[in-house]
Write an enzyme that holds these catalytic residues in place. Sequence first.
Site, PDB file in Angstrom:
ATOM      1  N   ARG A  21     -12.237  -1.710  -0.345  1.00  9.45           N
ATOM      2  CA  ARG A  21     -11.651  -0.902  -1.422  1.00  9.45           C
ATOM      3  C   ARG A  21     -12.637   0.122  -1.987  1.00  9.45           C
ATOM      4  O   ARG A  21     -12.595   0.438  -3.170  1.00  9.45           O
ATOM      5  CB  ARG A  21     -11.154  -1.788  -2.579  1.00  9.45           C
ATOM      6  CG  ARG A  21      -9.944  -2.612  -2.271  1.00  9.45           C
ATOM      7  CD  ARG A  21      -8.672  -1.781  -2.427  1.00  9.45           C
ATOM      8  NE  ARG A  21      -7.508  -2.582  -2.113  1.00  9.45           N
ATOM      9  CZ  ARG A  21      -6.792  -3.259  -3.017  1.00  9.45           C
ATOM     10  NH1 ARG A  21      -7.096  -3.174  -4.283  1.00  9.45           N
ATOM     11  NH2 ARG A  21      -5.776  -3.965  -2.633  1.00  9.45           N
ATOM     12  N   ARG A  25     -10.099   3.052  -7.811  1.00  6.55           N
ATOM     13  CA  ARG A  25     -10.054   3.447  -9.218  1.00  6.55           C
ATOM     14  C   ARG A  25     -11.380   3.391  -9.964  1.00  6.55           C
ATOM     15  O   ARG A  25     -11.479   3.878 -11.075  1.00  6.55           O
ATOM     16  CB  ARG A  25      -9.015   2.591  -9.950  1.00  6.55           C
ATOM     17  CG  ARG A  25      -7.596   2.999  -9.593  1.00  6.55           C
ATOM     18  CD  ARG A  25      -6.587   1.986 -10.096  1.00  6.55           C
ATOM     19  NE  ARG A  25      -6.774   0.714  -9.412  1.00  6.55           N
ATOM     20  CZ  ARG A  25      -5.940  -0.317  -9.510  1.00  6.55           C
ATOM     21  NH1 ARG A  25      -4.888  -0.248 -10.286  1.00  6.55           N
ATOM     22  NH2 ARG A  25      -6.164  -1.423  -8.840  1.00  6.55           N
ATOM     23  N   ARG A  34      -5.674  10.984  -7.405  1.00  5.17           N
ATOM     24  CA  ARG A  34      -4.518  10.090  -7.581  1.00  5.17           C
ATOM     25  C   ARG A  34      -3.527  10.715  -8.568  1.00  5.17           C
ATOM     26  O   ARG A  34      -2.313  10.673  -8.335  1.00  5.17           O
ATOM     27  CB  ARG A  34      -5.030   8.744  -8.077  1.00  5.17           C
ATOM     28  CG  ARG A  34      -4.008   7.796  -8.580  1.00  5.17           C
ATOM     29  CD  ARG A  34      -3.505   6.895  -7.468  1.00  5.17           C
ATOM     30  NE  ARG A  34      -3.163   5.598  -8.006  1.00  5.17           N
ATOM     31  CZ  ARG A  34      -2.118   5.362  -8.780  1.00  5.17           C
ATOM     32  NH1 ARG A  34      -1.321   6.345  -9.126  1.00  5.17           N
ATOM     33  NH2 ARG A  34      -1.882   4.155  -9.210  1.00  5.17           N
ATOM     34  N   ASP A  71      -2.644   1.487   2.930  1.00  8.00           N
ATOM     35  CA  ASP A  71      -2.434   0.145   2.401  1.00  8.00           C
ATOM     36  C   ASP A  71      -1.776  -0.715   3.461  1.00  8.00           C
ATOM     37  O   ASP A  71      -1.025  -0.208   4.303  1.00  8.00           O
ATOM     38  CB  ASP A  71      -1.557   0.196   1.142  1.00  8.00           C
ATOM     39  CG  ASP A  71      -1.652  -1.113   0.368  1.00  8.00           C
ATOM     40  OD1 ASP A  71      -2.576  -1.240  -0.446  1.00  8.00           O
ATOM     41  OD2 ASP A  71      -0.826  -2.016   0.612  1.00  8.00           O
ATOM     42  N   TYR A 144       4.010 -10.930   1.694  1.00  7.39           N
ATOM     43  CA  TYR A 144       4.543  -9.911   0.772  1.00  7.39           C
ATOM     44  C   TYR A 144       6.005  -9.605   1.096  1.00  7.39           C
ATOM     45  O   TYR A 144       6.825  -9.405   0.203  1.00  7.39           O
ATOM     46  CB  TYR A 144       3.706  -8.626   0.844  1.00  7.39           C
ATOM     47  CG  TYR A 144       2.371  -8.744   0.132  1.00  7.39           C
ATOM     48  CD1 TYR A 144       2.253  -8.513  -1.237  1.00  7.39           C
ATOM     49  CD2 TYR A 144       1.220  -9.103   0.824  1.00  7.39           C
ATOM     50  CE1 TYR A 144       1.032  -8.624  -1.891  1.00  7.39           C
ATOM     51  CE2 TYR A 144      -0.006  -9.221   0.186  1.00  7.39           C
ATOM     52  CZ  TYR A 144      -0.089  -8.981  -1.178  1.00  7.39           C
ATOM     53  OH  TYR A 144      -1.300  -9.106  -1.818  1.00  7.39           O
TER      54      TYR A 144
HETATM   55  O1  CP3 Z   1     -10.619  -0.495   1.338  1.00  8.95           O
HETATM   56  C1  CP3 Z   1     -10.295   0.686   1.145  1.00  8.95           C
HETATM   57  O2  CP3 Z   1     -10.913   1.465   0.379  1.00  8.95           O
HETATM   58  C2  CP3 Z   1      -9.153   1.271   1.983  1.00  8.95           C
HETATM   59  C3  CP3 Z   1      -7.856   1.234   1.451  1.00  8.95           C
HETATM   60  C4  CP3 Z   1      -7.140  -0.083   1.187  1.00  8.95           C
HETATM   61  C5  CP3 Z   1      -6.274  -0.245   0.076  1.00  8.95           C
HETATM   62  N1  CP3 Z   1      -5.645  -1.448   0.194  1.00  8.95           N
HETATM   63  C6  CP3 Z   1      -6.089   0.750  -0.979  1.00  8.95           C
HETATM   64  C7  CP3 Z   1      -5.436   0.359  -2.238  1.00  8.95           C
HETATM   65  C8  CP3 Z   1      -7.074  -1.249   1.939  1.00  8.95           C
HETATM   66  C9  CP3 Z   1      -7.834  -1.634   3.190  1.00  8.95           C
HETATM   67  C10 CP3 Z   1      -6.112  -2.093   1.297  1.00  8.95           C
HETATM   68  C11 CP3 Z   1      -5.721  -3.407   1.826  1.00  8.95           C
HETATM   69  C12 CP3 Z   1      -4.814  -4.246   1.036  1.00  8.95           C
HETATM   70  N2  CP3 Z   1      -3.737  -3.880   0.275  1.00  8.95           N
HETATM   71  C13 CP3 Z   1      -4.870  -5.649   1.050  1.00  8.95           C
HETATM   72  C14 CP3 Z   1      -5.850  -6.479   1.833  1.00  8.95           C
HETATM   73  C15 CP3 Z   1      -7.183  -6.519   1.201  1.00  8.95           C
HETATM   74  C16 CP3 Z   1      -7.256  -7.289  -0.083  1.00  8.95           C
HETATM   75  O3  CP3 Z   1      -7.581  -6.659  -1.099  1.00  8.95           O
HETATM   76  O4  CP3 Z   1      -7.012  -8.499  -0.050  1.00  8.95           O
HETATM   77  C17 CP3 Z   1      -3.834  -6.123   0.211  1.00  8.95           C
HETATM   78  C18 CP3 Z   1      -3.518  -7.583  -0.090  1.00  8.95           C
HETATM   79  C19 CP3 Z   1      -3.114  -5.003  -0.257  1.00  8.95           C
HETATM   80  C20 CP3 Z   1      -1.897  -4.990  -1.106  1.00  8.95           C
HETATM   81  C21 CP3 Z   1      -2.147  -4.268  -2.357  1.00  8.95           C
HETATM   82  N3  CP3 Z   1      -2.337  -2.906  -2.465  1.00  8.95           N
HETATM   83  C22 CP3 Z   1      -2.241  -4.817  -3.660  1.00  8.95           C
HETATM   84  C23 CP3 Z   1      -2.132  -6.289  -3.977  1.00  8.95           C
HETATM   85  C24 CP3 Z   1      -2.462  -3.750  -4.529  1.00  8.95           C
HETATM   86  C25 CP3 Z   1      -2.482  -3.784  -6.028  1.00  8.95           C
HETATM   87  C26 CP3 Z   1      -3.778  -4.258  -6.549  1.00  8.95           C
HETATM   88  C27 CP3 Z   1      -4.302  -3.290  -7.572  1.00  8.95           C
HETATM   89  O5  CP3 Z   1      -5.510  -3.168  -7.621  1.00  8.95           O
HETATM   90  O6  CP3 Z   1      -3.502  -2.690  -8.317  1.00  8.95           O
HETATM   91  C28 CP3 Z   1      -2.565  -2.570  -3.775  1.00  8.95           C
HETATM   92  C29 CP3 Z   1      -2.827  -1.221  -4.291  1.00  8.95           C
HETATM   93  C30 CP3 Z   1      -3.991  -0.496  -3.726  1.00  8.95           C
HETATM   94  N4  CP3 Z   1      -4.351  -0.464  -2.403  1.00  8.95           N
HETATM   95  C31 CP3 Z   1      -4.887   0.342  -4.452  1.00  8.95           C
HETATM   96  C32 CP3 Z   1      -5.777   0.890  -3.528  1.00  8.95           C
HETATM   97  C33 CP3 Z   1      -6.873   1.871  -3.783  1.00  8.95           C
HETATM   98  C34 CP3 Z   1      -4.788   0.644  -5.934  1.00  8.95           C
HETATM   99  C35 CP3 Z   1      -3.787   1.739  -6.071  1.00  8.95           C
HETATM  100  C36 CP3 Z   1      -3.980   2.620  -7.278  1.00  8.95           C
HETATM  101  O7  CP3 Z   1      -3.453   2.229  -8.328  1.00  8.95           O
HETATM  102  O8  CP3 Z   1      -4.617   3.674  -7.144  1.00  8.95           O
END
Ligand code: CP3
Length: 336
Positions: A21, A25, A34, A71, A144
């Site tokens: 990640r 943010r 964003r 994602d 999911y």
């Molecule tokens: O790692 C990186 O920088 C690359 C991008 C990436 C994102 N999600 C961006 C993201 C990757 C590789 C993921 C994988 C992902 N997404 C996983 C597996 C890894 C882990 O964290 O366990 C999972 C379970 C998800 C599903 C997901 N996406 C969730 C549960 C959430 C919400 C959590 C939150 O922080 O709000 C997301 C959103 C998400 N994916 C964001 C980002 C940058 C936040 C979005 C935002 O509000 O800008």
Amino acid sequence: MKLLRVLNGEAISPPPVWLMRQAGRYLPEYLQVRAKAGDFISLCLNPELAAEVTLQPIRRFGFAAAILFSDILILPMALGQGLRFAEGEGPLLPPLQDTSCLNIRAAPGVYAPVLETVRRVRAALPPETALIGFAGGPATVACYMLDGKGGGEFPRTRRLAYDNPALVQSVLDILVDSTITYLQGQITAGANCVMLFESWAGIFPPAQFRKYVIEPNKRIVSALKAANPGLKIIGFPRLCGLLLGEYVRETGVDAVGLDTVTDPAAAIAACPPGTVFQGNLDPLLLKAGGAALDMEVARLLEAFRGTPHIFNLGHGITPDVPTAHVERLMQLIHAG
Ligand code: CP3
């Protein structure tokens, strides 16, 4: 590329670093883009802006690898399942009742912009910086799809594994096939290696872990390796505990991401010789900073010394991590 040297089995000191990640943010420049994109899904499907946020952490910190900004839930969305991100609640999907609404053939058209992001990022990255493509592991994505939201409990999926295993298996089969096509698309577009995020692997008892995590991951790894000689694949079976060694042996992944609660020495002892390790600093410690961070980074570097190791967190960086702590982390690792 330092990352690929390590994935090919070389132990390098100081190790290459990237953070799960890393685009997100905690970076003010991410928040700006964003806001411009509107919502998170629009950002993932906008190649120009998605490429920009993929590159931001590379420019700021000089990580050894960029990870595609997208994602794991873009794939179920591309298969036809509704997806939205509710502010403060995370992802929401209509819980899947059967697989008749999923359309494998339509998916590539929907995720085409993500592959365009890969092309743009690869063209813009310095030659020494690797680009990591990724997908969710089938079990995690199925959680999911079947529960419709995150949270880590996934009660419906776990119940269906007993009441309607045929439904769970048919979702997994669709995800295996579509994940192979999706990752192949990323590789063809320029990804230098790929990672499978099985973030919720740890919710399954051993027999289900073998069927729902190991088998599908193995099918993806075999197909991609057969089609792409020399391709390196990182698995991340988070919270799988004592099943780690079996996961690595059976799936054939080259490298394994370790979660925060796994001891490096225990992981090294459990995995076949030649396994590459990625991890596993506690993201909370990166937030805390200070002397505790300094000591833990030194301990991790020591624990993996002589072993092929990619420095990373044990899970994603959180939005409240000060960028100064990431700078400190990079200094500590480079001072070695
Ligand atoms: O790692 C990186 O920088 C690359 C991008 C990436 C994102 N999600 C961006 C993201 C990757 C590789 C993921 C994988 C992902 N997404 C996983 C597996 C890894 C882990 O964290 O366990 C999972 C379970 C998800 C599903 C997901 N996406 C969730 C549960 C959430 C919400 C959590 C939150 O922080 O709000 C997301 C959103 C998400 N994916 C964001 C980002 C940058 C936040 C979005 C935002 O509000 O800008």
